[in-house]
Design an enzyme around this catalytic site. Structure first.
Site, mmCIF file in Angstrom:
data_model
loop_
_atom_site.group_PDB
_atom_site.id
_atom_site.type_symbol
_atom_site.label_atom_id
_atom_site.label_comp_id
_atom_site.label_asym_id
_atom_site.label_seq_id
_atom_site.Cartn_x
_atom_site.Cartn_y
_atom_site.Cartn_z
ATOM 1 N N GLY A 287 0.765 -1.215 0.085
ATOM 2 C CA GLY A 287 -0.144 -0.318 0.095
ATOM 3 C C GLY A 287 1.220 1.504 -0.168
ATOM 4 O O GLY A 287 0.215 2.013 0.389
ATOM 5 N N GLY A 288 2.313 1.128 -0.506
ATOM 6 C CA GLY A 288 3.051 2.332 -0.757
ATOM 7 C C GLY A 288 2.692 3.237 -1.638
ATOM 8 O O GLY A 288 1.411 2.822 -2.408
ATOM 9 N N GLN A 289 3.407 4.094 -2.179
ATOM 10 C CA GLN A 289 3.495 4.735 -3.458
ATOM 11 C C GLN A 289 2.496 4.251 -4.808
ATOM 12 O O GLN A 289 1.771 4.905 -5.415
ATOM 13 C CB GLN A 289 4.841 4.906 -3.973
ATOM 14 C CG GLN A 289 5.621 6.213 -2.279
ATOM 15 C CD GLN A 289 4.878 7.578 -2.473
ATOM 16 O OE1 GLN A 289 4.166 7.974 -2.285
ATOM 17 N NE2 GLN A 289 5.437 8.276 -2.542
ATOM 18 N N GLY B 7 0.952 1.541 -5.046
ATOM 19 C CA GLY B 7 -0.106 0.722 -4.478
ATOM 20 C C GLY B 7 -2.068 1.908 -3.974
ATOM 21 O O GLY B 7 -2.351 1.780 -4.681
ATOM 22 N N ARG C 25 18.358 -1.507 -8.695
ATOM 23 C CA ARG C 25 17.055 -3.351 -9.393
ATOM 24 C C ARG C 25 17.878 -4.246 -8.523
ATOM 25 O O ARG C 25 17.239 -4.321 -7.689
ATOM 26 C CB ARG C 25 16.363 -3.421 -10.381
ATOM 27 C CG ARG C 25 15.237 -1.720 -10.870
ATOM 28 C CD ARG C 25 15.257 -1.914 -12.158
ATOM 29 N NE ARG C 25 14.359 -0.635 -12.678
ATOM 30 C CZ ARG C 25 15.191 -0.431 -13.524
ATOM 31 N NH1 ARG C 25 16.200 -0.386 -14.016
ATOM 32 N NH2 ARG C 25 14.674 0.589 -14.579
ATOM 33 N N SER D 114 6.969 -5.622 -8.159
ATOM 34 C CA SER D 114 8.382 -5.667 -6.912
ATOM 35 C C SER D 114 10.233 -5.435 -8.435
ATOM 36 O O SER D 114 9.541 -6.433 -8.933
ATOM 37 C CB SER D 114 8.300 -6.354 -6.190
ATOM 38 O OG SER D 114 7.217 -6.651 -5.742
ATOM 39 N N ASN D 115 10.920 -4.981 -7.502
ATOM 40 C CA ASN D 115 11.857 -5.455 -8.062
ATOM 41 C C ASN D 115 12.982 -6.204 -7.520
ATOM 42 O O ASN D 115 12.918 -5.696 -6.245
ATOM 43 C CB ASN D 115 12.580 -4.124 -7.944
ATOM 44 C CG ASN D 115 11.924 -3.108 -10.170
ATOM 45 O OD1 ASN D 115 12.036 -4.257 -10.876
ATOM 46 N ND2 ASN D 115 11.966 -1.629 -9.429
ATOM 47 N N HIS E 147 13.790 -5.943 -17.160
ATOM 48 C CA HIS E 147 13.771 -4.815 -17.220
ATOM 49 C C HIS E 147 14.962 -4.313 -16.135
ATOM 50 O O HIS E 147 15.213 -3.860 -14.269
ATOM 51 C CB HIS E 147 12.506 -4.799 -15.209
ATOM 52 C CG HIS E 147 11.722 -3.952 -15.286
ATOM 53 N ND1 HIS E 147 11.970 -2.499 -16.007
ATOM 54 C CD2 HIS E 147 11.792 -2.635 -13.997
ATOM 55 C CE1 HIS E 147 11.702 -1.369 -15.610
ATOM 56 N NE2 HIS E 147 11.678 -1.296 -14.093
HETATM 57 N N1 LIG Z 1 8.165 -3.250 -12.071
HETATM 58 C C1 LIG Z 1 8.845 -1.679 -12.673
HETATM 59 O O1 LIG Z 1 8.075 -1.117 -13.639
HETATM 60 C C2 LIG Z 1 8.340 -0.822 -11.573
HETATM 61 C C3 LIG Z 1 8.438 0.651 -10.914
HETATM 62 C C4 LIG Z 1 8.632 1.531 -10.052
HETATM 63 C C5 LIG Z 1 8.964 0.682 -8.990
HETATM 64 N N2 LIG Z 1 8.441 -0.309 -8.386
HETATM 65 C C6 LIG Z 1 9.048 -1.874 -8.035
HETATM 66 O O2 LIG Z 1 7.773 -1.831 -7.027
HETATM 67 C C7 LIG Z 1 8.404 -1.658 -5.629
HETATM 68 C C8 LIG Z 1 7.278 -0.943 -4.745
HETATM 69 O O3 LIG Z 1 7.173 0.767 -5.185
HETATM 70 P P1 LIG Z 1 6.493 1.604 -3.833
HETATM 71 O O4 LIG Z 1 7.111 3.005 -4.806
HETATM 72 O O5 LIG Z 1 5.240 1.285 -3.970
HETATM 73 O O6 LIG Z 1 7.685 1.508 -2.782
HETATM 74 P P2 LIG Z 1 6.958 2.025 -1.546
HETATM 75 O O7 LIG Z 1 8.555 1.861 -0.390
HETATM 76 O O8 LIG Z 1 6.382 4.083 -1.229
HETATM 77 O O9 LIG Z 1 5.601 1.035 -1.117
HETATM 78 C C9 LIG Z 1 5.826 -0.591 -0.405
HETATM 79 C C10 LIG Z 1 5.250 -1.216 -0.114
HETATM 80 O O10 LIG Z 1 4.987 -2.341 0.128
HETATM 81 C C11 LIG Z 1 4.259 -2.347 2.107
HETATM 82 N N3 LIG Z 1 5.204 -4.077 2.260
HETATM 83 C C12 LIG Z 1 6.449 -4.300 2.752
HETATM 84 N N4 LIG Z 1 7.049 -5.284 3.306
HETATM 85 C C13 LIG Z 1 6.050 -5.806 2.741
HETATM 86 C C14 LIG Z 1 4.880 -7.075 2.817
HETATM 87 N N5 LIG Z 1 5.766 -8.346 3.565
HETATM 88 N N6 LIG Z 1 3.413 -7.577 2.672
HETATM 89 C C15 LIG Z 1 3.690 -6.424 2.441
HETATM 90 N N7 LIG Z 1 3.798 -4.910 2.261
HETATM 91 C C16 LIG Z 1 5.081 -5.206 2.215
HETATM 92 C C17 LIG Z 1 5.291 -1.445 2.424
HETATM 93 O O11 LIG Z 1 4.893 -0.642 4.062
HETATM 94 C C18 LIG Z 1 5.154 -0.280 1.427
HETATM 95 O O12 LIG Z 1 3.888 -0.100 1.844
HETATM 96 C C19 LIG Z 1 9.828 -1.366 -5.284
HETATM 97 O O13 LIG Z 1 10.526 -2.456 -5.181
HETATM 98 C C20 LIG Z 1 10.325 -0.958 -6.658
HETATM 99 O O14 LIG Z 1 11.160 -0.755 -6.788
HETATM 100 C C21 LIG Z 1 8.557 -1.772 -10.053
HETATM 101 O O1 LIG Z 2 14.102 1.952 -11.412
HETATM 102 C C1 LIG Z 2 13.577 1.729 -10.885
HETATM 103 O O2 LIG Z 2 13.667 1.597 -9.313
HETATM 104 C C2 LIG Z 2 11.497 1.445 -10.531
HETATM 105 C C3 LIG Z 2 11.125 0.799 -11.017
HETATM 106 O O3 LIG Z 2 11.861 0.118 -11.827
HETATM 107 C C4 LIG Z 2 11.304 2.230 -12.906
HETATM 108 O O4 LIG Z 2 12.178 1.420 -13.973
HETATM 109 O O5 LIG Z 2 10.707 3.079 -12.544
#
Ligand SMILES: NC(=O)c1ccc[n+]([C@@H]2O[C@H](COP(=O)([O-])OP(=O)(O)OC[C@H]3O[C@@H](n4cnc5c(N)ncnc54)[C@H](O)[C@@H]3O)[C@@H](O)[C@H]2O)c1
Ligand SMILES: O=C(O)C[C@H](O)C(=O)O
Length: 316
Positions: A11-13, A15, A89, A120-121, A176
């Protein structure tokens, strides 16, 4: 027909934006799960209170209990740490593997029929781990990365050429990571090969330079946002990208979307999750679409695949 249900794990950014987009588009009822008490409840209360203004009519619930995701049609996973400036990543693999292990167990137990989209990354490794732990069929566990990588490439091209982003069709392949493969030869504007337009604008030599810069920017686009934000990574565009995938599944649209999917010989890759064009419909990742790569493109794909393979080999 009963309303569809979308479970968002994390439920972070991202979510939070995912929950809002699901509500605004009335894709179904939403459950936002996080381990932090109050966070998902607070975000969903905030979103739900906008319903009378925005006019959406779905339930949006926050929870710290996996039992609430029961019956979910789609699960989108963003649980995990984002990287900080200076990190790759891949540096997240150890901490996020532990998180993904508990998340995948929760999904396996409570939403055994869901279509799972991992965000998630490090993406390709986290999708692999999620599938291994849930044991779901490969067509029901995919990763979001290519929709975003292609969107970034398309945006840079549209800005460069002064045309609408709606008319640029771009595709990326591979993992990625920094070795991802933006496919210039298959990228077009209203069907016109992008290099033809760049050459008309600049001549051949400068066009090649301008394209090389856009390819480089696409490969580093995630890091560009991380460097600017300093305390997190991109979240609006990743959320939009995953919603495109979820919507294609829920509506059986059969959109062709660059997706991290399990390959069984396609593109010469066997037994590995990697980004390729995929038909997404009610059957999940229904079909991988293949295309012919020239020697240079294949070499780039091989390099990207090797990077994914090496990282996945480190998973416990
Ligand atoms: N694939 C993509 O294109 C892409 C793009 C951007 C970010 N990401 C990845 O997505 C992930 C999340 O990014 P974000 O900006 O939302 O991060 P964030 O820190 O804002 O949110 C992550 C959330 O995960 C929760 N969390 C931690 N452990 C947990 C668990 N065991 N169970 C449930 N929730 C848990 C945290 O409390 C937090 O609220 C990161 O790993 C980031 O690198 C991937
Ligand atoms: O670059 C990152 O760490 C987050 C995500 O994978 C992205 O491409 O924006």
């Amino acid at each position: 027909m009963a309303r569809r249900k979308i479970a968002l794990i994390g439920g972070g950014q991202i979510g939070g934006v995912l929950a809002q987009l699901c509500a605004l588009r009335e894709l179904g009822d939403v459950v936002l799960f996080d381990i932090v008490e109050g966070l998902p409840q607070g975000k969903t209360l905030d979103i739900a209170e906008a319903a009378p203004v925005d006019g959406f009519d779905v339930q949006v619930k926050g929870t710290n209990s996996y039992a609430d995701i029961a019956g979910a049609d789609v699960v989108i996973v963003t649980a995990g740490l984002p990287r900080k400036p200076g990190m790759s990543r891949d540096d997240l693999i150890s901490v996020n593997s532990k998180i993904m292990t508990s998340v995948a167990e929760g999904i396996k137990q409570h939403a055994p029929n869901a279509f799972v989209i991992v965000i998630s990354n490090p993406l390709d490794a986290m999708v692999t781990l999620c599938q291994r732990i849930t044991g779901f069929p490969h067509n029901r566990v995919v990763g979001q990365a290519g929709v975003l990588d292609s969107a970034r490439f398309a945006a840079f091209i549209a800005w460069e050429l002064g045309v609408s982003v709606k008319d640029v069709s771009a595709v990326t392949l591979g993992g990625h990571g920094d070795d991802m493969v933006p496919l210039v030869r298959y990228t077009s504007v209203c069907g016109i090969p992008v290099m033809e337009l760049l050459e008309q604008k600049y001549g051949a030599a400068k066009a090649a330079e301008v394209m090389a810069a856009m390819v480089k920017r696409t490969r580093g686009a995630g890091g560009e946002v991380v460097a600017l934000l300093k305390t997190g990574s991109a979240f609006y565009s990743p959320a939009s990208s995953a919603i495109a995938m979820a919507e294609s599944f829920l509506k059986d649209s059969k959109r062709v979307l660059p997706t991290c999917a399990f390959l069984k010989g396609e593109f010469g890759v066997d037994g590995l999750y990697v980004g390729v064009p995929v038909v997404i419909g009610a059957g999940g990742a229904e079909r991988v679409l293949q295309l012919k790569l020239n020697a240079e493109e294949q070499a780039m794909m091989d390099k990207s695949v090797k990077a994914v393979k090496d990282l996945v080999a480190t998973l416990k």
